[in-house]
Structure formats: structure tokens, C-alpha cells
Design a protein around this motif. Sequence first.
Motif, mmCIF file in Angstrom:
data_model
loop_
_atom_site.group_PDB
_atom_site.id
_atom_site.type_symbol
_atom_site.label_atom_id
_atom_site.label_comp_id
_atom_site.label_asym_id
_atom_site.label_seq_id
_atom_site.Cartn_x
_atom_site.Cartn_y
_atom_site.Cartn_z
ATOM 1 N N ARG A 20 -5.836 -14.430 -4.651
ATOM 2 C CA ARG A 20 -4.688 -14.604 -3.742
ATOM 3 C C ARG A 20 -4.540 -16.078 -3.372
ATOM 4 O O ARG A 20 -3.443 -16.645 -3.438
ATOM 5 C CB ARG A 20 -4.854 -13.770 -2.480
ATOM 6 C CG ARG A 20 -3.734 -13.998 -1.450
ATOM 7 C CD ARG A 20 -3.918 -13.202 -0.176
ATOM 8 N NE ARG A 20 -3.611 -11.809 -0.442
ATOM 9 C CZ ARG A 20 -4.510 -10.809 -0.414
ATOM 10 N NH1 ARG A 20 -5.769 -11.050 -0.115
ATOM 11 N NH2 ARG A 20 -4.144 -9.582 -0.668
ATOM 12 N N GLY A 31 1.272 -10.125 -4.105
ATOM 13 C CA GLY A 31 0.754 -8.881 -3.542
ATOM 14 C C GLY A 31 0.752 -7.753 -4.555
ATOM 15 O O GLY A 31 -0.219 -6.994 -4.656
ATOM 16 N N GLU A 32 1.824 -7.632 -5.324
ATOM 17 C CA GLU A 32 1.891 -6.586 -6.357
ATOM 18 C C GLU A 32 0.853 -6.814 -7.444
ATOM 19 O O GLU A 32 0.250 -5.864 -7.951
ATOM 20 C CB GLU A 32 3.305 -6.554 -6.970
ATOM 21 C CG GLU A 32 4.341 -5.983 -6.037
ATOM 22 C CD GLU A 32 5.759 -6.130 -6.566
ATOM 23 O OE1 GLU A 32 5.954 -6.678 -7.672
ATOM 24 O OE2 GLU A 32 6.684 -5.697 -5.844
ATOM 25 N N GLN A 77 -2.470 -5.701 -6.123
ATOM 26 C CA GLN A 77 -2.538 -4.237 -6.108
ATOM 27 C C GLN A 77 -2.779 -3.691 -7.510
ATOM 28 O O GLN A 77 -3.535 -2.742 -7.690
ATOM 29 C CB GLN A 77 -1.248 -3.641 -5.529
ATOM 30 C CG GLN A 77 -1.130 -3.798 -4.038
ATOM 31 C CD GLN A 77 0.188 -3.240 -3.512
ATOM 32 O OE1 GLN A 77 1.173 -3.112 -4.234
ATOM 33 N NE2 GLN A 77 0.195 -2.907 -2.226
ATOM 34 N N TYR A 78 -2.146 -4.295 -8.492
ATOM 35 C CA TYR A 78 -2.344 -3.868 -9.880
ATOM 36 C C TYR A 78 -3.791 -4.090 -10.303
ATOM 37 O O TYR A 78 -4.420 -3.193 -10.884
ATOM 38 C CB TYR A 78 -1.374 -4.613 -10.798
ATOM 39 C CG TYR A 78 -1.516 -4.260 -12.254
ATOM 40 C CD1 TYR A 78 -1.368 -2.942 -12.688
ATOM 41 C CD2 TYR A 78 -1.787 -5.227 -13.202
ATOM 42 C CE1 TYR A 78 -1.492 -2.607 -14.040
ATOM 43 C CE2 TYR A 78 -1.911 -4.914 -14.547
ATOM 44 C CZ TYR A 78 -1.768 -3.599 -14.959
ATOM 45 O OH TYR A 78 -1.896 -3.277 -16.282
ATOM 46 N N GLU A 106 -6.384 -4.251 -8.365
ATOM 47 C CA GLU A 106 -7.214 -3.282 -7.630
ATOM 48 C C GLU A 106 -7.093 -1.884 -8.218
ATOM 49 O O GLU A 106 -8.058 -1.124 -8.208
ATOM 50 C CB GLU A 106 -6.853 -3.306 -6.150
ATOM 51 C CG GLU A 106 -7.309 -4.580 -5.460
ATOM 52 C CD GLU A 106 -6.875 -4.687 -4.009
ATOM 53 O OE1 GLU A 106 -6.010 -3.890 -3.561
ATOM 54 O OE2 GLU A 106 -7.401 -5.575 -3.319
ATOM 55 N N SER A 107 -5.923 -1.537 -8.768
ATOM 56 C CA SER A 107 -5.751 -0.205 -9.353
ATOM 57 C C SER A 107 -6.604 -0.021 -10.609
ATOM 58 O O SER A 107 -6.914 1.110 -10.979
ATOM 59 C CB SER A 107 -4.273 0.069 -9.678
ATOM 60 O OG SER A 107 -3.858 -0.637 -10.838
#
Length: 147
Positions: free
Chosen positions: A46, A66-67, A70-71, A73-74
Amino acid sequence: MRITPDTTVLVRTNVRAFGPARELLKVVQQIGARLVVSPFIVNEVRRVLSYPRIQAMYHLSDEEIGEHLQYIESLSDIVVPMEGPPVVLKDPNDDPIVYTALAGQADVLCTGDKHFYEPNVLSFCSRYRIRLMSEVELLRAIRQSTV
């Protein structure tokens, strides 16, 4: 397969990037491999994606950053590494990445950073059966099914 990518590799996987790191992320998802990251690594990605020189290259909005996180982390198992004695002597700020790989029982620590290829780091990783590979080497190994 469990892979701990360093910050630089993950920065180069963002939605506007092209090249082996971005391709590696797609392959990881396709083959069902798991990334192993820590809050430290996520926060570093980040922070680095917000650097002016990185922004000049990729022009990412806060929403896109942010997206992207999240990707990542997925595709990841998030672990909290223990602290230990220094391993990356030429850049101790990289120790949390090595200890993330250890805590997450990673098979591969994916980095192109020359500090990770110093004898003491190689020895430490070898002791725990963690292979060090660049994203190009890892992509080649996955495609040849040698990992």
C-alpha cells in the motif's frame, strides 16, 4: 504451492502493470496456489504504491490500490510472523518478509532483490526448505511443473 512474494513483486502485479510479476499472479490463481503474506507486506505494498515515482508510472487511484490489495488478500493466507534474529543483514527491513515465508510454510520466496541471495539468507531459507526464485524463474518452474 505456497509463495511469499516480496513487496516489489506485489507492486508489479497491480492492475496497470504488465510483465512477469503480473503474469505470475494470474498463474497463481489459475493453478490454485496460495500466496503467503503478512500485514507487514500488505502495508508495504500500500505504502509503495502511493510513492510519487510509482504513481508517475502507474497512475493508480486510492480505490484501485484498495482493490489491488483486496485481490492479493483473496489469493493469500495472511500470517503473523514471529520476530527473530536478523537474516537479511544488508537490509534488515526485509527480515519480516523472510519470517512471513517461514511462518506461512512457504515453498518459495519470490524476489529479485539481491539482498535475499546473500549466503546467510540462502542458508536460512534452505534450512526451512524455502526456495528463492525471481518471478521469471518461478513462472518457468510452474510451467514446467518443477516446483
